[in-house]
Design a protein around this motif. Structure first.
Motif, PDB file in Angstrom:
ATOM      1  N   VAL A  10       0.863  -1.184   0.000  1.00  0.00           N
ATOM      2  CA  VAL A  10       0.000   0.000   0.000  1.00  0.00           C
ATOM      3  C   VAL A  10       0.901   1.236   0.000  1.00  0.00           C
ATOM      4  O   VAL A  10       1.577   1.519   0.987  1.00  0.00           O
ATOM      5  N   SER A  11       0.903   1.931  -1.120  1.00  0.00           N
ATOM      6  CA  SER A  11       1.695   3.144  -1.241  1.00  0.00           C
ATOM      7  C   SER A  11       0.821   4.352  -0.944  1.00  0.00           C
ATOM      8  O   SER A  11      -0.149   4.621  -1.648  1.00  0.00           O
ATOM      9  N   GLY A  12       1.201   5.094   0.079  1.00  0.00           N
ATOM     10  CA  GLY A  12       0.434   6.257   0.498  1.00  0.00           C
ATOM     11  C   GLY A  12       0.840   7.548  -0.170  1.00  0.00           C
ATOM     12  O   GLY A  12       0.427   8.623   0.266  1.00  0.00           O
ATOM     13  N   SER A  13       1.611   7.466  -1.232  1.00  0.00           N
ATOM     14  CA  SER A  13       1.987   8.688  -1.931  1.00  0.00           C
ATOM     15  C   SER A  13       0.901   9.071  -2.931  1.00  0.00           C
ATOM     16  O   SER A  13       0.530   8.266  -3.782  1.00  0.00           O
ATOM     17  N   PRO A  14       0.413  10.306  -2.853  1.00  0.00           N
ATOM     18  CA  PRO A  14      -0.601  10.728  -3.816  1.00  0.00           C
ATOM     19  C   PRO A  14      -0.011  11.159  -5.155  1.00  0.00           C
ATOM     20  O   PRO A  14      -0.748  11.513  -6.071  1.00  0.00           O
ATOM     21  N   PHE A  15       1.314  11.125  -5.282  1.00  0.00           N
ATOM     22  CA  PHE A  15       1.979  11.612  -6.491  1.00  0.00           C
ATOM     23  C   PHE A  15       2.878  10.553  -7.109  1.00  0.00           C
ATOM     24  O   PHE A  15       3.311   9.616  -6.448  1.00  0.00           O
ATOM     25  N   ARG A  16       3.174  10.757  -8.405  1.00  0.00           N
ATOM     26  CA  ARG A  16       4.182   9.970  -9.105  1.00  0.00           C
ATOM     27  C   ARG A  16       5.027  10.919  -9.929  1.00  0.00           C
ATOM     28  O   ARG A  16       4.471  11.854 -10.495  1.00  0.00           O
ATOM     29  N   PRO A  17       6.317  10.734 -10.040  1.00  0.00           N
ATOM     30  CA  PRO A  17       7.093   9.688  -9.369  1.00  0.00           C
ATOM     31  C   PRO A  17       7.167   9.950  -7.870  1.00  0.00           C
ATOM     32  O   PRO A  17       6.916  11.062  -7.412  1.00  0.00           O
ATOM     33  N   SER A  18       7.547   8.913  -7.139  1.00  0.00           N
ATOM     34  CA  SER A  18       7.515   8.993  -5.686  1.00  0.00           C
ATOM     35  C   SER A  18       8.658   8.199  -5.074  1.00  0.00           C
ATOM     36  O   SER A  18       8.862   7.030  -5.411  1.00  0.00           O
ATOM     37  N   GLY A  80       3.466   2.068   3.325  1.00  0.00           N
ATOM     38  CA  GLY A  80       4.352   3.204   3.490  1.00  0.00           C
ATOM     39  C   GLY A  80       3.723   4.471   2.961  1.00  0.00           C
ATOM     40  O   GLY A  80       2.829   4.440   2.125  1.00  0.00           O
ATOM     41  N   ALA A  81       4.228   5.589   3.469  1.00  0.00           N
ATOM     42  CA  ALA A  81       3.693   6.884   3.068  1.00  0.00           C
ATOM     43  C   ALA A  81       4.764   7.949   3.201  1.00  0.00           C
ATOM     44  O   ALA A  81       5.687   7.815   4.000  1.00  0.00           O
ATOM     45  N   PRO A  82       4.617   9.014   2.431  1.00  0.00           N
ATOM     46  CA  PRO A  82       5.497  10.166   2.626  1.00  0.00           C
ATOM     47  C   PRO A  82       5.022  10.988   3.819  1.00  0.00           C
ATOM     48  O   PRO A  82       3.873  10.866   4.238  1.00  0.00           O
ATOM     49  N   SER A  87       3.324  14.930   9.167  1.00  0.00           N
ATOM     50  CA  SER A  87       2.336  13.862   9.306  1.00  0.00           C
ATOM     51  C   SER A  87       2.166  13.100   7.995  1.00  0.00           C
ATOM     52  O   SER A  87       2.654  13.513   6.945  1.00  0.00           O
ATOM     53  N   LEU A  88       1.448  12.002   8.090  1.00  0.00           N
ATOM     54  CA  LEU A  88       1.093  11.217   6.914  1.00  0.00           C
ATOM     55  C   LEU A  88       0.040  11.962   6.097  1.00  0.00           C
ATOM     56  O   LEU A  88      -0.728  12.743   6.654  1.00  0.00           O
ATOM     57  N   PRO A  89      -0.059  11.687   4.797  1.00  0.00           N
ATOM     58  CA  PRO A  89      -1.134  12.302   4.018  1.00  0.00           C
ATOM     59  C   PRO A  89      -2.502  11.892   4.570  1.00  0.00           C
ATOM     60  O   PRO A  89      -2.727  10.729   4.912  1.00  0.00           O
ATOM     61  N   GLY A  90      -3.407  12.846   4.656  1.00  0.00           N
ATOM     62  CA  GLY A  90      -4.746  12.570   5.175  1.00  0.00           C
ATOM     63  C   GLY A  90      -5.472  11.505   4.391  1.00  0.00           C
ATOM     64  O   GLY A  90      -6.209  10.696   4.961  1.00  0.00           O
ATOM     65  N   VAL A 109       2.502  -6.725   9.239  1.00  0.00           N
ATOM     66  CA  VAL A 109       2.621  -5.478   8.484  1.00  0.00           C
ATOM     67  C   VAL A 109       4.041  -4.952   8.627  1.00  0.00           C
ATOM     68  O   VAL A 109       4.542  -4.791   9.749  1.00  0.00           O
ATOM     69  N   LEU A 110       4.678  -4.692   7.494  1.00  0.00           N
ATOM     70  CA  LEU A 110       5.957  -3.984   7.462  1.00  0.00           C
ATOM     71  C   LEU A 110       5.641  -2.530   7.158  1.00  0.00           C
ATOM     72  O   LEU A 110       4.814  -2.248   6.284  1.00  0.00           O
ATOM     73  N   ILE A 111       6.298  -1.595   7.855  1.00  0.00           N
ATOM     74  CA  ILE A 111       5.978  -0.189   7.689  1.00  0.00           C
ATOM     75  C   ILE A 111       7.200   0.603   7.221  1.00  0.00           C
ATOM     76  O   ILE A 111       8.345   0.284   7.571  1.00  0.00           O
ATOM     77  N   ALA A 112       6.924   1.649   6.425  1.00  0.00           N
ATOM     78  CA  ALA A 112       7.990   2.479   5.882  1.00  0.00           C
ATOM     79  C   ALA A 112       7.456   3.888   5.635  1.00  0.00           C
ATOM     80  O   ALA A 112       6.251   4.084   5.462  1.00  0.00           O
TER      81      ALA A 112
END
Length: 193
Positions: A10-18, A80-82, A87-90, A109-112
């Motif tokens: 699960v990638s929590g980045s709302p953007f690409r590239p990331s 993971g998330a940026p 904070s993490l993205p909402g 769960v592995l977290i990053a």
């Protein structure tokens, strides 16, 4: 349980590239070298617009419901998330607000996380770990955090980060081996390959 393990990233980045995607890809590749996994990626960048104003699952489009079900049916989660503004993205949190309350209980769960500086490194333990602890997930002991200094053109170039990825997988293997005794694990030495 089949001998193939369902890994959902699960990638929590709302953007690409990331850089978050790059870090998660490196972690999932390391898992794929030692575990018989089938990997599926759920990217916030692909579903952010669909979940942004939805407050219940009944109002989600079918393809987003499929992504939520994939998360809930995972054998292992890699999340993971940026970090933005401390904070993490909402929308990353909102994605998990839509997950069934008991769906992740007992799942490893592995977290990053990635962030602009080392000042945000504690987000792994102060935001990601409590989120998955709330779901009664089995949050694996070591998380990974990376900054822009660890990358060159969206490629991991820092040797300490590469070593950290290996350490995280190495520490996770005994736990995962206990959870999936029928799976054929490859030796941890294949991590460096």
């Amino acid at each position: 349980m089949s001998s193939v393990i369902n890994l959902v990233v699960v990638s929590g980045s709302p953007f690409r590239p990331s850089r978050t995607d790059v870090l998660l890809n490196a972690l999932s590749a390391a898992l794929e070298r030692v575990l018989p996994v089938r990997t599926r990626v759920v990217a916030l960048a692909d579903i952010a617009a669909d979940i942004g104003t939805v407050l219940s699952r009944e109002r989600l489009p079918g393809h987003v419901e499929d992504e939520l079900r994939a998360i809930e049916q995972a054998d292992i989660l890699l999340a993971g998330a940026p970090v933005y503004r401390g904070s993490l993205p909402g929308l990353f949190k909102h994605l998990f607000d839509l997950i069934g309350i008991d769906a992740l209980a007992g799942k490893p769960v592995l977290i990053a996380a990635t962030g602009g500086s080392q000042r945000h490194a504690l987000v792994v333990d102060h935001q990601l770990r409590p989120l998955f602890s709330f779901f009664q997930s089995l949050v694996l002991p070591t998380g990974v955090y990376a900054t822009p200094d660890d990358f060159t053109d969206y490629d991991i170039t820092d040797s300490a980060l590469k070593s950290r990825i290996e350490l995280v997988i190495d520490q996770a293997l005994p736990v995962l081996n206990g959870l999936f005794p029928d799976a054929r694990f490859r030796s941890a030495e294949t991590l460096a390959a």
